[in-house]
Motif scaffolding. Sequence first.
Motif, short mmCIF file in Angstrom:
data_model
loop_
_atom_site.label_atom_id
_atom_site.label_comp_id
_atom_site.label_asym_id
_atom_site.label_seq_id
_atom_site.Cartn_x
_atom_site.Cartn_y
_atom_site.Cartn_z
N ARG A 290 -2.08 -2.42 -2.16
CA ARG A 290 -0.79 -2.94 -1.01
C ARG A 290 0.18 -1.81 -1.12
N LEU A 291 0.61 -1.07 -0.02
CA LEU A 291 1.47 -0.35 -0.13
C LEU A 291 2.75 -1.08 0.71
N SER A 292 3.87 -0.43 0.29
CA SER A 292 5.09 -0.79 0.96
C SER A 292 6.11 0.21 1.30
N CYS A 293 6.78 -0.33 2.17
CA CYS A 293 7.84 0.65 2.72
C CYS A 293 9.06 -0.01 2.98
N ALA A 294 10.16 0.44 2.06
CA ALA A 294 11.46 -0.39 2.22
C ALA A 294 12.37 0.84 3.04
N ALA A 295 13.17 0.19 4.07
CA ALA A 295 13.86 0.88 5.00
C ALA A 295 15.25 0.52 4.75
N SER A 296 15.98 1.62 5.07
CA SER A 296 17.59 1.33 4.92
C SER A 296 18.21 0.82 6.33
N GLY A 297 19.29 0.53 6.24
CA GLY A 297 19.81 0.27 7.55
C GLY A 297 19.55 -1.14 8.10
N ARG A 298 20.50 -1.36 9.05
CA ARG A 298 20.26 -2.90 9.69
C ARG A 298 19.66 -2.64 10.75
N LYS B 222 13.29 -8.31 5.44
CA LYS B 222 13.36 -7.68 4.37
C LYS B 222 13.62 -6.18 4.48
N ASN B 223 13.39 -5.80 5.98
CA ASN B 223 13.45 -4.34 6.09
C ASN B 223 12.36 -3.63 5.48
N THR B 224 11.06 -4.11 5.62
CA THR B 224 10.05 -3.67 4.91
C THR B 224 8.78 -3.80 5.68
N VAL B 225 7.88 -2.60 5.62
CA VAL B 225 6.69 -2.55 6.20
C VAL B 225 5.57 -2.47 5.30
N PHE B 226 4.41 -3.23 5.37
CA PHE B 226 3.42 -3.13 4.32
C PHE B 226 2.07 -2.60 4.83
N LEU B 227 1.21 -1.97 3.99
CA LEU B 227 -0.10 -1.71 4.32
C LEU B 227 -1.23 -2.24 3.41
N GLN B 228 -2.05 -3.02 3.54
CA GLN B 228 -3.00 -3.79 2.80
C GLN B 228 -4.30 -3.02 2.95
N MET B 229 -5.04 -2.41 2.12
CA MET B 229 -5.88 -1.42 2.18
C MET B 229 -7.07 -2.01 1.31
N ASN B 230 -8.30 -2.34 1.82
CA ASN B 230 -9.25 -3.00 1.12
C ASN B 230 -10.70 -2.22 1.27
N SER B 231 -11.56 -2.35 0.29
CA SER B 231 -12.75 -1.66 0.25
C SER B 231 -12.41 -0.05 0.22
N LEU B 232 -11.53 0.17 -0.61
CA LEU B 232 -11.20 1.53 -0.54
C LEU B 232 -12.39 2.71 -1.01
N GLN B 233 -12.36 3.83 -0.34
CA GLN B 233 -13.44 4.63 -0.64
C GLN B 233 -12.60 6.12 -1.09
#
Length: 128
Positions: free
Chosen positions: A19-27, A76-87
């Motif tokens: 699960r990748l996260s990306c935290a962003a600054s700013g309003r 929470k100013n965050t976007v996620f990427l859940q990756m399953n069955s990685l190859q």
Amino acid sequence: QVQLVESGGGLVQAGGSLRLSCAASGRTFSSYTMGWFRQAPGKEREFVAGISRSSENTYYADSVKGRATISRDNAKNTVFLQMNSLQPEDTAVYYCAAAPLGRFSTVVVATKRAYDYWGQGTQVTVSS
């Protein structure tokens, strides 16, 4: 101005998940369409997934469709990427990016030039 910081990458065995996260600054995070891209060694940076400002629309590259889920938490100013069955072919540096799109378009959201801000990337390595 938006600053993006990715995290959550690492080494995983084939078939595993991350699960990748990306935290962003700013309003103004909620005013941006967010995307995930990836770049493998010697290859062009390619689109992975995109999500509209209020999460009502998502779009995925064919290569990850059914294995990836993009989501965001505007509080929470965050976007996620859940990756399953990685190859092993998923091995790449993964970047999140922010685009000031007024309307969600699957053509535009998959285009690198639509994005104004990029993170520094997080490495995902999948071993066979």
